[in-house]
Design an enzyme around this catalytic site. Structure first.
Site, PDB file in Angstrom:
ATOM      1  N   THR A  11       0.981  -1.243  -0.032  1.00 40.35           N
ATOM      2  CA  THR A  11       0.093   0.195  -0.097  1.00 40.35           C
ATOM      3  C   THR A  11       0.778   1.391  -0.031  1.00 40.35           C
ATOM      4  O   THR A  11       1.747   1.471   0.887  1.00 40.35           O
ATOM      5  CB  THR A  11      -1.002   0.029   1.215  1.00 40.35           C
ATOM      6  OG1 THR A  11      -1.580  -1.279   1.312  1.00 40.35           O
ATOM      7  CG2 THR A  11      -1.877   1.239   1.154  1.00 40.35           C
ATOM      8  N   LYS A  25      -7.730   1.590  -2.970  1.00 39.82           N
ATOM      9  CA  LYS A  25      -7.374   0.910  -1.554  1.00 39.82           C
ATOM     10  C   LYS A  25      -7.318   2.214  -0.477  1.00 39.82           C
ATOM     11  O   LYS A  25      -7.838   1.963   0.584  1.00 39.82           O
ATOM     12  CB  LYS A  25      -5.617   0.504  -1.657  1.00 39.82           C
ATOM     13  CG  LYS A  25      -5.008   0.382  -0.493  1.00 39.82           C
ATOM     14  CD  LYS A  25      -5.626  -1.098   0.075  1.00 39.82           C
ATOM     15  CE  LYS A  25      -5.049  -1.085   1.685  1.00 39.82           C
ATOM     16  NZ  LYS A  25      -5.465  -2.494   2.280  1.00 39.82           N
ATOM     17  N   LYS A  36      -1.231   5.041   8.730  1.00 43.88           N
ATOM     18  CA  LYS A  36      -0.197   5.092   7.433  1.00 43.88           C
ATOM     19  C   LYS A  36      -1.289   5.414   6.223  1.00 43.88           C
ATOM     20  O   LYS A  36      -1.363   6.325   5.247  1.00 43.88           O
ATOM     21  CB  LYS A  36       0.413   3.758   7.179  1.00 43.88           C
ATOM     22  CG  LYS A  36       0.916   3.995   5.877  1.00 43.88           C
ATOM     23  CD  LYS A  36       1.789   2.415   5.435  1.00 43.88           C
ATOM     24  CE  LYS A  36       1.701   2.303   3.877  1.00 43.88           C
ATOM     25  NZ  LYS A  36       2.342   0.817   3.701  1.00 43.88           N
TER      26      LYS A  36
HETATM   27  P1  NAD Z   1       6.097  -5.878   7.226  1.00 42.62           P
HETATM   28  O1  NAD Z   1       6.607  -4.693   7.946  1.00 42.62           O
HETATM   29  O2  NAD Z   1       5.628  -7.073   8.193  1.00 42.62           O
HETATM   30  O3  NAD Z   1       6.653  -6.385   5.813  1.00 42.62           O
HETATM   31  C1  NAD Z   1       7.399  -5.431   4.998  1.00 42.62           C
HETATM   32  C2  NAD Z   1       8.887  -6.245   4.823  1.00 42.62           C
HETATM   33  O4  NAD Z   1       9.517  -5.440   3.923  1.00 42.62           O
HETATM   34  C3  NAD Z   1       9.525  -6.333   6.164  1.00 42.62           C
HETATM   35  O5  NAD Z   1      10.030  -7.771   6.360  1.00 42.62           O
HETATM   36  C4  NAD Z   1      11.039  -5.480   5.877  1.00 42.62           C
HETATM   37  O6  NAD Z   1      11.938  -6.131   6.365  1.00 42.62           O
HETATM   38  C5  NAD Z   1      10.931  -5.654   4.121  1.00 42.62           C
HETATM   39  N1  NAD Z   1      11.669  -4.615   3.611  1.00 42.62           N
HETATM   40  C6  NAD Z   1      11.660  -3.272   3.983  1.00 42.62           C
HETATM   41  N2  NAD Z   1      12.606  -2.599   3.182  1.00 42.62           N
HETATM   42  C7  NAD Z   1      13.107  -3.534   2.352  1.00 42.62           C
HETATM   43  C8  NAD Z   1      13.990  -3.486   1.029  1.00 42.62           C
HETATM   44  N3  NAD Z   1      14.370  -2.400   0.799  1.00 42.62           N
HETATM   45  N4  NAD Z   1      14.132  -4.498   0.520  1.00 42.62           N
HETATM   46  C9  NAD Z   1      13.668  -5.682   0.964  1.00 42.62           C
HETATM   47  N5  NAD Z   1      12.582  -5.751   1.965  1.00 42.62           N
HETATM   48  C10 NAD Z   1      12.543  -4.666   2.686  1.00 42.62           C
HETATM   49  O7  NAD Z   1       4.612  -5.112   6.830  1.00 42.62           O
HETATM   50  P2  NAD Z   1       3.407  -6.109   6.214  1.00 42.62           P
HETATM   51  O8  NAD Z   1       2.377  -6.012   7.326  1.00 42.62           O
HETATM   52  O9  NAD Z   1       3.585  -7.276   5.465  1.00 42.62           O
HETATM   53  O10 NAD Z   1       2.887  -4.984   5.178  1.00 42.62           O
HETATM   54  C11 NAD Z   1       3.433  -4.918   3.944  1.00 42.62           C
HETATM   55  C12 NAD Z   1       2.399  -3.994   3.020  1.00 42.62           C
HETATM   56  O11 NAD Z   1       1.327  -4.553   2.890  1.00 42.62           O
HETATM   57  C13 NAD Z   1       2.419  -2.604   3.463  1.00 42.62           C
HETATM   58  O12 NAD Z   1       2.541  -1.763   2.250  1.00 42.62           O
HETATM   59  C14 NAD Z   1       0.969  -2.449   4.326  1.00 42.62           C
HETATM   60  O13 NAD Z   1       0.595  -1.498   4.194  1.00 42.62           O
HETATM   61  C15 NAD Z   1       0.433  -3.597   3.279  1.00 42.62           C
HETATM   62  N6  NAD Z   1      -0.934  -4.105   3.942  1.00 42.62           N
HETATM   63  C16 NAD Z   1      -0.624  -4.526   5.272  1.00 42.62           C
HETATM   64  C17 NAD Z   1      -1.811  -5.326   5.838  1.00 42.62           C
HETATM   65  C18 NAD Z   1      -1.856  -5.978   7.337  1.00 42.62           C
HETATM   66  O14 NAD Z   1      -2.819  -6.207   7.704  1.00 42.62           O
HETATM   67  N7  NAD Z   1      -0.430  -6.016   7.666  1.00 42.62           N
HETATM   68  C19 NAD Z   1      -3.212  -5.363   5.220  1.00 42.62           C
HETATM   69  C20 NAD Z   1      -3.147  -4.882   4.048  1.00 42.62           C
HETATM   70  C21 NAD Z   1      -2.121  -4.229   3.376  1.00 42.62           C
END
Ligand code: NAD
Length: 639
Positions: free
Chosen positions: A436, A511, A586
């Site tokens: 997102t 979204k 966010k």
């Molecule tokens: P998260 O923080 O658990 O995962 C993100 C991952 O990206 C982490 O493991 C981090 O180490 C990695 N990362 C950061 N920078 C990086 C880079 N330069 N190269 C490679 N990896 C890197 O977050 P999440 O909950 O998995 O969410 C991910 C996305 O999904 C976000 O944009 C969030 O808004 C969206 N989202 C999350 C949810 C939820 O319920 N968690 C629901 C819908 C959408």
């Protein structure tokens, strides 16, 4: 005597159903024999075409053998039906995609399972007494055997009408709805059969077709479109109730007989099929999600009981026309874990790179691996994810990948990862960003990818960690049709619904608009519970009223913020996320950033952003679920 006659005759492979006393109802054995013959003839140069017909005047094939299904199901054996449907659907796809001409001659009734044999052929012939229908909703199933594919392609909302009412089509109506192609009076059939056998070509058949006598549906198409356009079953029912036409009254009576859960799911299946280009395989896969669960969790056993066992015709359906819950429908149509239909061919295995293997990315990547794809992953944090081989860098991971998926925290990180990987990606590969992020970053990355000859998609998700794990996410997609067509099989594995929202960036736009509504409704729901407490209203009573009244919402009905009330949610787990308040903040900030850029007035979105900012940055909201707004309001006073 056998129920089926299979032989070569001249240049034709001939299949004749010979179970006329049982209206040629399809048994499992018949289904297996037809499949074996078709597979053998597919590569046999002596067979130029296939002809399928049936003995008796009353029916080509009046359905599947549901008495046997009932006997097995009532004894707790659900596997028999699941295997029958799986093998039958594989046969239906084989007929639809057969490389040689298949001709079917459908006199009398062609219903349910008969449609699967008769109506996917290349040349489908009807005659004076032909009557075709999909009556499944009447016994607690959905139109299956690929019937939903035909219904989804029928003109306007005719598919919805035929699927929900189970109305019978005479010859002209069957041709209008796309269940048949050619009307040939039955007296000419023996001559046609002889010509097909002799020539191995369909010219004589095509020449014999004439215009059928007028049907009944063509004059009602406009009314059908108006009455059956609703998004949900309740909308259709309301439209029918609001009309005083005889047609609407009749249709409403038909709906009153059928299983509400089946009809609600039928509508949803048709809508999902039309989101992209409908295909018979996609239809069969969606249908199978329902039929696989139909005995255990649906109305099928009760439907068969009332129809052919006790014959009382008063089934006790699980729901009424007005009360099919969205959650019940989603439960029937979510992907089947570890069960897939196999369509007679090698799976196209893709090389996938997955960057960002956090709470969401990890389980999404594992689901792709489980479906047979090769997944290489990279994350700056060293994480081990089941089935994913880890690369040393993002650039290493994308080397040779057909599809690169990113699931990253924000737009800045996405831009920096994109700068690294785009030059290293294989030309023509799909760049599928599921994070997102802000609309601007999504559009900038898409433009950069496109300039490098890649196929970009922004496809943010809803459904949270639970949906990522269960493979039930919803994808909101921006980007080209070509890119989406390539990524669709992967989206089908990771999610249960994909909505193509338009050009690049539109997925993110959808979204953030959705999540702005979610933030606002969660706050409103929490406020209302806190107020109800102070007014002495019991929380369960509050839920029972609101969840079925005009205040209902996903926040109340599916994710109730009050512990112990409604379906299980993070409130029942001490408000551990779930969907963290920080992530909601966010998304709300992204919505306000976009509102400012587009000069849109969003006062409630702004208020929700302010409240979540205070909750996360100044109060105890960080690390808690976004529904923990309820305990926040509980302790507060007006002011
Ligand atoms: P998260 O923080 O658990 O995962 C993100 C991952 O990206 C982490 O493991 C981090 O180490 C990695 N990362 C950061 N920078 C990086 C880079 N330069 N190269 C490679 N990896 C890197 O977050 P999440 O909950 O998995 O969410 C991910 C996305 O999904 C976000 O944009 C969030 O808004 C969206 N989202 C999350 C949810 C939820 O319920 N968690 C629901 C819908 C959408």
């Amino acid at each position: 005597m056998s129920d089926i006659l299979i032989r070569h005759s001249g240049r034709a492979g001939r299949i004749t159903l010979t179970r006329a006393k049982a209206l040629n109802a399809m048994s499992y054995e018949m289904c297996r024999q037809i499949e074996a013959a078709l597979l053998e003839w597919r590569d046999d140069p002596a067979v130029a075409l296939v002809l399928i017909d049936a003995e008796g005047d009353r029916a080509f094939c009046a359905g599947g053998d549901i008495a046997e299904l009932y006997a097995r199901g009532i004894a707790g054996d659900f596997a028999y039906g699941q295997t029958f449907w799986r093998d039958e659907y594989r046969l239906n796809a084989l007929i639809a995609e057969y490389p040689k001409p298949v001709v079917t001659l459908m006199q009398g009734f062609t219903m349910g399972g008969g449609v699967g044999i008769g109506c996917h052929a290349g040349h489908r012939v009807v005659c004076e007494n032909s009557q075709i229908s999909m009556p499944e909703c009447g016994i607690g199933l959905v139109p299956d055997v690929g019937g939903s594919f035909l219904l989804a392609r029928a003109p306007g909302r005719l598919g919805e009408y035929l699927g929900l009412t189970a109305a019978r089509m005479g010859p002209a109506d069957a041709i209008l709805a796309g269940f048949a192609d050619l009307y040939v009076p039955q007296a000419h059939w023996p001559g046609i059969i002889a010509a097909l056998e002799q020539d191995g070509e369909v010219d004589a058949l095509l020449a014999a077709a004439v215009t059928p006598p007028e049907g009944t549906l063509a004059v009602s198409l406009a009314e059908i479109d108006a009455l059956f356009a609703g998004e949900r079953l309740r909308d259709v029912v309301n439209a029918l109730r609001a009309s005083d036409s005889a047609f609407a009254t009749q249709a409403l009576t038909a709906l009153g007989r059928n299983a509400p859960l089946s009809m609600a799911c039928t509508l949803e299946i048709l809508h999902r099929l039309r989101q992209g280009t409908p295909s018979v395989r996609k239809a069969l896969e969606l249908e199978y999600r329902f039929t696989h669960r139909a005995m255990e969790h649906g109305d099928l056993l009760e439907g068969i009981r009332a129809a052919i066992i006790d014959k009382d015709r008063t089934p006790a359906w699980k729901h009424s026309l007005d009360t099919v819950p969205l959650t019940g429908m989603a439960a029937m149509l979510q992907p089947l874990r570890g069960v897939r239909l196999d369509f007679h061919e090698e799976k196209t295995m893709m090389n996938i790179a997955f960057i960002g293997l956090g709470n969401m990315g990890g389980p999404m990547a594992t689901n792709l691996y489980r479906a047979g794809h090769h997944v290489t992953g990279y994350d700056t944090a060293s994480v081990a994810v089941q089935g994913v081989s880890s690369a040393h860098s993002a650039v290493d991971a994308v080397d040779g990948a057909d599809v690169v998926i990113t699931m990253l925290p924000n737009g800045d990180i996405l831009r920096s990862v994109a700068n690294e990987i785009i030059p290293a990606m294989k030309p023509g590969a799909v760049f599928l960003d599921c994070s997102t992020v802000d609309v601007e970053s999504a559009r900038a990355v898409a433009a950069q990818a496109e300039a490098a000859g890649l196929l970009p998609l922004d496809a943010p998700v809803s459904g949270g960690i639970g949906g990522a794990t269960a493979g039930t996410l919803t994808f909101m997609v921006g980007g080209s049709d070509d890119a989406l067509a390539k990524a669709a099989p992967l989206l089908d594995i990771m999610g249960q619904k994909t909505v193509h929202c338009g050009a690049s960036g539109n997925g993110q736009a959808a979204k953030i608009c959705n999540n702005m509504i979610l933030g606002v409704t969660m706050i409103a729901t929490c406020e209302a519970f806190a107020l109800a407490d102070k007014l002495g209203l019991d929380r369960q009573a509050m839920f029972d009223v609101v969840s079925t009244s005009s205040g209902y919402s996903w926040s109340m009905n599916a994710y109730c913020p009050a512990p112990g009330i409604g379906p299980k949610s993070p409130a029942d787990n001490g408000y551990a996320p779930g969907f963290a308040a920080d992530l909601m903040l966010k998304d709300l900030r992204l919505s306000q950033q976009a509102a400012e850029a587009a000069d849109a007035d969003t006062p409630l979105g702004q208020a929700a952003t302010d409240l979540y900012r205070r909750f996360v940055e100044e109060e105890d909201g960080k690390g808690r679920d976004f529904s923990a707004m309820l305990p926040r309001f509980e302790g507060r006073r007006r002011g």
